[in-house]
Scaffold this active site. Sequence first.
Site, PDB file in Angstrom:
ATOM      1  N   GLU A  37       0.902  -1.334  -0.035  1.00 24.07           N
ATOM      2  CA  GLU A  37      -0.035   0.079  -0.049  1.00 24.07           C
ATOM      3  C   GLU A  37       0.840   1.295  -0.044  1.00 24.07           C
ATOM      4  O   GLU A  37       0.650   2.129  -0.701  1.00 24.07           O
ATOM      5  CB  GLU A  37      -0.857  -0.059   1.141  1.00 24.07           C
ATOM      6  CG  GLU A  37      -1.966   1.136   1.238  1.00 24.07           C
ATOM      7  CD  GLU A  37      -2.804   1.270   0.459  1.00 24.07           C
ATOM      8  OE1 GLU A  37      -3.399   2.604  -0.056  1.00 24.07           O
ATOM      9  OE2 GLU A  37      -3.117   0.338  -0.572  1.00 24.07           O
ATOM     10  N   TYR A  97       7.417   4.216   2.539  1.00 24.31           N
ATOM     11  CA  TYR A  97       7.689   5.822   2.566  1.00 24.31           C
ATOM     12  C   TYR A  97       8.849   5.745   3.681  1.00 24.31           C
ATOM     13  O   TYR A  97       8.845   5.157   4.856  1.00 24.31           O
ATOM     14  CB  TYR A  97       6.567   6.435   3.283  1.00 24.31           C
ATOM     15  CG  TYR A  97       6.782   8.141   3.585  1.00 24.31           C
ATOM     16  CD1 TYR A  97       6.648   8.964   2.505  1.00 24.31           C
ATOM     17  CD2 TYR A  97       7.009   8.423   4.690  1.00 24.31           C
ATOM     18  CE1 TYR A  97       7.300  10.106   2.819  1.00 24.31           C
ATOM     19  CE2 TYR A  97       7.410   9.636   5.360  1.00 24.31           C
ATOM     20  CZ  TYR A  97       7.514  10.726   3.988  1.00 24.31           C
ATOM     21  OH  TYR A  97       7.873  11.709   4.258  1.00 24.31           O
ATOM     22  N   GLY A 150      15.253   2.427   1.669  1.00 20.64           N
ATOM     23  CA  GLY A 150      14.049   1.929   0.929  1.00 20.64           C
ATOM     24  C   GLY A 150      14.298   0.458   0.367  1.00 20.64           C
ATOM     25  O   GLY A 150      13.641  -0.380   0.064  1.00 20.64           O
ATOM     26  N   GLY A 189      19.865   3.530   1.146  1.00 22.44           N
ATOM     27  CA  GLY A 189      19.429   2.277   1.176  1.00 22.44           C
ATOM     28  C   GLY A 189      18.513   1.558   1.716  1.00 22.44           C
ATOM     29  O   GLY A 189      18.146   0.505   1.766  1.00 22.44           O
ATOM     30  N   TYR A 224      12.123   1.855  -8.464  1.00 27.28           N
ATOM     31  CA  TYR A 224      11.266   0.752  -8.893  1.00 27.28           C
ATOM     32  C   TYR A 224      11.816   0.281 -10.352  1.00 27.28           C
ATOM     33  O   TYR A 224      12.249  -0.986 -10.537  1.00 27.28           O
ATOM     34  CB  TYR A 224       9.777   0.757  -9.308  1.00 27.28           C
ATOM     35  CG  TYR A 224       9.009   1.077  -7.692  1.00 27.28           C
ATOM     36  CD1 TYR A 224       9.276   0.337  -6.789  1.00 27.28           C
ATOM     37  CD2 TYR A 224       8.154   2.213  -7.568  1.00 27.28           C
ATOM     38  CE1 TYR A 224       8.715   0.490  -5.647  1.00 27.28           C
ATOM     39  CE2 TYR A 224       7.742   2.270  -6.361  1.00 27.28           C
ATOM     40  CZ  TYR A 224       7.979   1.582  -5.492  1.00 27.28           C
ATOM     41  OH  TYR A 224       7.267   1.773  -4.090  1.00 27.28           O
ATOM     42  N   ASN A 282       5.941  10.910  -9.825  1.00 29.84           N
ATOM     43  CA  ASN A 282       6.872  10.464  -8.469  1.00 29.84           C
ATOM     44  C   ASN A 282       8.057   9.832  -9.141  1.00 29.84           C
ATOM     45  O   ASN A 282       8.544   8.641  -9.001  1.00 29.84           O
ATOM     46  CB  ASN A 282       6.135   9.754  -7.553  1.00 29.84           C
ATOM     47  CG  ASN A 282       7.018   9.646  -6.377  1.00 29.84           C
ATOM     48  OD1 ASN A 282       8.245   9.879  -6.125  1.00 29.84           O
ATOM     49  ND2 ASN A 282       6.564   9.210  -5.342  1.00 29.84           N
TER      50      ASN A 282
END
Length: 148
Positions: free
Chosen positions: A81, A84, A95, A93, A129, A122
């Site tokens: 969902e 952040y 994330g 690193g 990604y 974004n």
Amino acid sequence: MKTIRKAQPNDEIQIMKLIHELAEYENAPEEVINTPEQLAIDLFQDQICDCFVYEEDGEIRGMALYYISYSTWRGRSLYLEDLYIQPKYRRGGIGQKLFNRLIEEAENLNVKRMDWQVLDWNEPAIQFYKKIGATLDGEWINGRLFFD
């Protein structure tokens, strides 16, 4: 101390703070109607979602909130969902570590797919990604209904 761990009772206030920060970042602060009390029920009592947190020196600085969804084509899926990290803690690193922990969780849960959304503007998230080899699908249009 720096750690990634599952959210636990009493984390809901700090997690909601991150949710509000994310809503500000996405230019939609007025859309957050959830409360720490409801989040605690959903995370720890009803267990309809789960969350990994990044904690540094006793403060939660990042989160990955997810739940199990279902694909009629693939079966059990994990839906991310929100991922952040507070701005001050980005680019270190964290994330990637949170995302890797989600992948481990997906494997442990034997899901067949992991899904999430990213806003088309974004660019930092899109690049993140892409860097990890994710497929970003521009074909699907999101549908949504709101209930008060």
